[in-house]
Enzyme design. Sequence first.
Site, PDB file in Angstrom:
ATOM      1  N   HIS A  16      -9.907 -13.099  -3.071  1.00 51.35           N
ATOM      2  CA  HIS A  16      -8.680 -12.695  -2.416  1.00 51.35           C
ATOM      3  C   HIS A  16      -9.036 -12.285  -0.996  1.00 51.35           C
ATOM      4  O   HIS A  16     -10.192 -11.958  -0.727  1.00 51.35           O
ATOM      5  CB  HIS A  16      -8.275 -11.485  -3.271  1.00 51.35           C
ATOM      6  CG  HIS A  16      -6.975 -10.882  -3.054  1.00 51.35           C
ATOM      7  ND1 HIS A  16      -6.727 -10.027  -2.019  1.00 51.35           N
ATOM      8  CD2 HIS A  16      -5.837 -10.974  -3.779  1.00 51.35           C
ATOM      9  CE1 HIS A  16      -5.476  -9.605  -2.119  1.00 51.35           C
ATOM     10  NE2 HIS A  16      -4.919 -10.172  -3.174  1.00 51.35           N
ATOM     11  N   HIS A  19     -10.809  -9.002  -0.983  1.00 49.27           N
ATOM     12  CA  HIS A  19     -12.251  -9.028  -1.261  1.00 49.27           C
ATOM     13  C   HIS A  19     -13.016  -9.333   0.024  1.00 49.27           C
ATOM     14  O   HIS A  19     -14.067  -8.753   0.300  1.00 49.27           O
ATOM     15  CB  HIS A  19     -12.588 -10.086  -2.322  1.00 49.27           C
ATOM     16  CG  HIS A  19     -11.878  -9.868  -3.631  1.00 49.27           C
ATOM     17  ND1 HIS A  19     -11.471 -10.899  -4.435  1.00 49.27           N
ATOM     18  CD2 HIS A  19     -11.496  -8.736  -4.265  1.00 49.27           C
ATOM     19  CE1 HIS A  19     -10.881 -10.411  -5.506  1.00 49.27           C
ATOM     20  NE2 HIS A  19     -10.873  -9.105  -5.422  1.00 49.27           N
ATOM     21  N   CYS A 124      -3.057   0.319 -21.210  1.00 50.02           N
ATOM     22  CA  CYS A 124      -2.593  -0.747 -20.297  1.00 50.02           C
ATOM     23  C   CYS A 124      -3.648  -1.845 -20.291  1.00 50.02           C
ATOM     24  O   CYS A 124      -4.797  -1.606 -19.901  1.00 50.02           O
ATOM     25  CB  CYS A 124      -2.363  -0.210 -18.889  1.00 50.02           C
ATOM     26  SG  CYS A 124      -2.073  -1.564 -17.722  1.00 50.02           S
ATOM     27  N   CYS A 127      -5.025  -2.586 -16.662  1.00 52.25           N
ATOM     28  CA  CYS A 127      -6.022  -1.629 -16.156  1.00 52.25           C
ATOM     29  C   CYS A 127      -7.212  -1.534 -17.103  1.00 52.25           C
ATOM     30  O   CYS A 127      -8.238  -0.970 -16.747  1.00 52.25           O
ATOM     31  CB  CYS A 127      -5.447  -0.220 -16.045  1.00 52.25           C
ATOM     32  SG  CYS A 127      -4.077  -0.053 -14.917  1.00 52.25           S
ATOM     33  N   CYS A 142       3.293   0.602 -16.419  1.00 53.39           N
ATOM     34  CA  CYS A 142       2.145   0.936 -15.576  1.00 53.39           C
ATOM     35  C   CYS A 142       2.541   0.543 -14.149  1.00 53.39           C
ATOM     36  O   CYS A 142       2.947  -0.600 -13.910  1.00 53.39           O
ATOM     37  CB  CYS A 142       0.915   0.136 -16.017  1.00 53.39           C
ATOM     38  SG  CYS A 142      -0.336   0.061 -14.722  1.00 53.39           S
ATOM     39  N   HIS A 145       0.751  -2.620 -12.852  1.00 53.22           N
ATOM     40  CA  HIS A 145       0.920  -3.928 -13.514  1.00 53.22           C
ATOM     41  C   HIS A 145       2.349  -4.228 -13.938  1.00 53.22           C
ATOM     42  O   HIS A 145       2.628  -5.313 -14.446  1.00 53.22           O
ATOM     43  CB  HIS A 145      -0.051  -4.038 -14.703  1.00 53.22           C
ATOM     44  CG  HIS A 145      -1.470  -4.041 -14.244  1.00 53.22           C
ATOM     45  ND1 HIS A 145      -2.227  -2.886 -14.172  1.00 53.22           N
ATOM     46  CD2 HIS A 145      -2.232  -5.044 -13.762  1.00 53.22           C
ATOM     47  CE1 HIS A 145      -3.411  -3.184 -13.676  1.00 53.22           C
ATOM     48  NE2 HIS A 145      -3.448  -4.475 -13.411  1.00 53.22           N
ATOM     49  N   LYS A 293       3.619  -5.875  -1.291  1.00 53.27           N
ATOM     50  CA  LYS A 293       2.373  -6.197  -1.986  1.00 53.27           C
ATOM     51  C   LYS A 293       2.202  -7.720  -2.042  1.00 53.27           C
ATOM     52  O   LYS A 293       3.163  -8.447  -2.279  1.00 53.27           O
ATOM     53  CB  LYS A 293       2.474  -5.633  -3.413  1.00 53.27           C
ATOM     54  CG  LYS A 293       1.174  -5.657  -4.159  1.00 53.27           C
ATOM     55  CD  LYS A 293       1.319  -4.940  -5.502  1.00 53.27           C
ATOM     56  CE  LYS A 293      -0.024  -4.838  -6.122  1.00 53.27           C
ATOM     57  NZ  LYS A 293      -0.434  -5.438  -7.210  1.00 53.27           N
ATOM     58  N   LYS A 296       1.444 -13.916  -5.752  1.00 50.45           N
ATOM     59  CA  LYS A 296       1.651 -15.364  -5.749  1.00 50.45           C
ATOM     60  C   LYS A 296       3.133 -15.686  -5.870  1.00 50.45           C
ATOM     61  O   LYS A 296       3.629 -16.616  -5.247  1.00 50.45           O
ATOM     62  CB  LYS A 296       0.864 -16.005  -6.889  1.00 50.45           C
ATOM     63  CG  LYS A 296      -0.616 -16.042  -6.570  1.00 50.45           C
ATOM     64  CD  LYS A 296      -1.370 -16.984  -7.474  1.00 50.45           C
ATOM     65  CE  LYS A 296      -2.845 -16.939  -7.105  1.00 50.45           C
ATOM     66  NZ  LYS A 296      -3.747 -16.778  -8.205  1.00 50.45           N
TER      67      LYS A 296
HETATM   68  N1  MSP Z   1     -14.220  -4.630 -10.546  1.00 50.59           N
HETATM   69  C1  MSP Z   1     -13.586  -3.511  -9.972  1.00 50.59           C
HETATM   70  C2  MSP Z   1     -14.536  -2.754  -9.055  1.00 50.59           C
HETATM   71  C3  MSP Z   1     -15.796  -2.269  -9.723  1.00 50.59           C
HETATM   72  S1  MSP Z   1     -16.889  -1.546  -8.580  1.00 50.59           S
HETATM   73  C4  MSP Z   1     -17.999  -0.733  -9.517  1.00 50.59           C
HETATM   74  C5  MSP Z   1     -12.387  -3.966  -9.145  1.00 50.59           C
HETATM   75  N2  MSP Z   1     -12.384  -5.244  -8.747  1.00 50.59           N
HETATM   76  S2  MSP Z   1     -11.256  -5.929  -7.830  1.00 50.59           S
HETATM   77  O1  MSP Z   1     -11.539  -7.341  -7.849  1.00 50.59           O
HETATM   78  O2  MSP Z   1      -9.960  -5.539  -8.256  1.00 50.59           O
HETATM   79  O3  MSP Z   1     -11.567  -5.457  -6.390  1.00 50.59           O
HETATM   80  C6  MSP Z   1     -11.087  -4.227  -5.903  1.00 50.59           C
HETATM   81  C7  MSP Z   1     -11.511  -4.069  -4.456  1.00 50.59           C
HETATM   82  O4  MSP Z   1     -11.248  -5.264  -3.722  1.00 50.59           O
HETATM   83  C8  MSP Z   1     -10.724  -3.010  -3.719  1.00 50.59           C
HETATM   84  O5  MSP Z   1     -11.190  -1.718  -3.905  1.00 50.59           O
HETATM   85  C9  MSP Z   1     -10.925  -3.465  -2.301  1.00 50.59           C
HETATM   86  O6  MSP Z   1     -12.226  -3.139  -1.887  1.00 50.59           O
HETATM   87  C10 MSP Z   1     -10.774  -4.968  -2.431  1.00 50.59           C
HETATM   88  N3  MSP Z   1      -9.365  -5.412  -2.384  1.00 50.59           N
HETATM   89  C11 MSP Z   1      -8.787  -6.303  -3.235  1.00 50.59           C
HETATM   90  N4  MSP Z   1      -7.493  -6.488  -2.882  1.00 50.59           N
HETATM   91  C12 MSP Z   1      -7.196  -5.723  -1.831  1.00 50.59           C
HETATM   92  C13 MSP Z   1      -6.100  -5.646  -0.943  1.00 50.59           C
HETATM   93  N5  MSP Z   1      -4.974  -6.284  -1.126  1.00 50.59           N
HETATM   94  N6  MSP Z   1      -6.272  -4.887   0.148  1.00 50.59           N
HETATM   95  C14 MSP Z   1      -7.464  -4.281   0.451  1.00 50.59           C
HETATM   96  N7  MSP Z   1      -8.497  -4.369  -0.340  1.00 50.59           N
HETATM   97  C15 MSP Z   1      -8.343  -4.834  -1.620  1.00 50.59           C
HETATM   98  O7  MSP Z   1     -11.539  -3.135  -8.867  1.00 50.59           O
END
Ligand code: MSP
Length: 509
Positions: A16, A19, A124, A127, A142, A145, A293, A296
């Site tokens: 994403h 990420h 959930c 989560c 939730c 979600h 937010k 898709k």
């Molecule tokens: N797998 C867990 C994290 C475990 S770390 C020990 C997780 N994964 S996640 O794929 O959902 O990624 C979360 C992280 O991705 C967020 O904390 C952020 O760093 C980044 N982001 C994902 N989508 C985001 C946005 N829309 N905006 C900003 N950052 C976000 O949670």
Amino acid sequence: MKYVTTPIYYPNGDPHIGHAYTTILGDVLKRVANMNGEDTFYTTGVDEHGQKIQAAIEKSGLSEQEFLDNKADVFKSLFDSLDIQYDFFVRTTADKHIKVVQEFLQKIYESGYIVKKKYSGLYCEGCEMFKRESDLDEHGNCPDHQKKPIVVEEENYFFRLEPFRDWLVEHIKNNPEWIQPKYFATEILNMLKEPLEDLCISRPVSRVKMGVPLPFDDKYVTYIWFDALVNYVSSIYEKPNKDQLWANSVHLMGKDIIKPHCIYWPIMLKAMGLEPVHKVLVHGFLTGESGIKMSKSIGNVVDPVKVINTVGTDALRMFMSTNVSDRDIAVSERNITEFYQLMANNIGNLHMRSCKLLEKYKSNVVPDAKLTDEDSQLLTQISNSLSSALKSVTNFAEISALSNALLQACSEVNSYVSRKEPWSMAKRLPETQDELDSCLYTLMDSLRIIAIALYPIAPNTAKKILDTLQIDQADITVVNVVPAKLQAGVQIKEASILFPKLAVDSTEK
Ligand code: MSP
């Protein structure tokens, strides 16, 4: 040596833009630290266990291994195209990681902080955790979600967090810089006002297959967060300097995951007799345009691969670096493209016009100039501002400050050229020769200073400028962000266009 980590991302879908956001920021921190003479160990990776991954694998029809290998490659390939210099890519299905998770579980179990009990609660599936009524919205969903949790009754293992609450509150109060920005530390302190419920750290194998088996009961796997958080230790477990790395560790993340990182994780470490991470840096969320937010179904998801294909890596890296904030920021392909155009007018224009002037009036040779006071002051001013910005980058706000200082420096030098009009000086030669030489030298040295300071944020663009100036990559250090270091007599190369016109006008939606 500094240890920088990103969260490990769920590979149930493709990567994403969010990420990309955190991972770019980590890379900027790494490069700045290196330029300041500090080595860095930087990790990112994927969180491969849990129900959501299990469901995605089942849906794909691929074998578990094939699915996970493919996804790990997709994430790696995005990070490669973003020029992320990670040193280790975490995969939680790796044996070495699993062994360390089990060591944590066993040791905490033996210390008596893990208890088994029957529990009935609202679970959930999104989560992958139990929720309290107070965590749900007015419809009983939730909030993350938009789904009602299901009632689950089962016997599970629980980690007792409450005995550590007072210690954690003290730790946060005694270390005001621990969580940055402070706003999020306050949020955690608020969560710590109430007693902490026991954390359910097991899932029966009958329900969740993909997980690390509890070493003391093979009918269960551990809760995905217990597994994932340990990556920060397992990634450096075999390193001889792991204690030193841990003492200089920085976890980066979005605001969505501060609870596991700032409550569960320090308590897990404390129960193991280990110190908390040194620093936690938190950023806000990226949202679609108008703050909605990304999703898709709304159609406002920004695909990082598409963005890279349109504007290239550096414009995206600089967009993220300039805008990073503890608040949410709206992104769309359109505003990233607009930012690309801003970079073209600012850095791109400065580079091209300076090189063209040197070509026209000095046949590309850097003059041996005696600088006028004004020119010398300009160089001192931009190098002071950029070197101090570079030296102070230790958190997200300072990355944004560096990025803004760069844009500001380019604007100043651009207005300096327009004001000085070297083309008019050239009409009054020979009496203006010294003035013209000083001006051209100032332009080229400004470019050198700006390119070095730009390197952590936009490494390709910086390297192109430095290559034109015949400056070696070994010179990309903060020490070189000082005035008048460009060697006179150097023949510079022909400048290439840094930000070419975009083929399609992607500002049109
Ligand atoms: N797998 C867990 C994290 C475990 S770390 C020990 C997780 N994964 S996640 O794929 O959902 O990624 C979360 C992280 O991705 C967020 O904390 C952020 O760093 C980044 N982001 C994902 N989508 C985001 C946005 N829309 N905006 C900003 N950052 C976000 O949670």
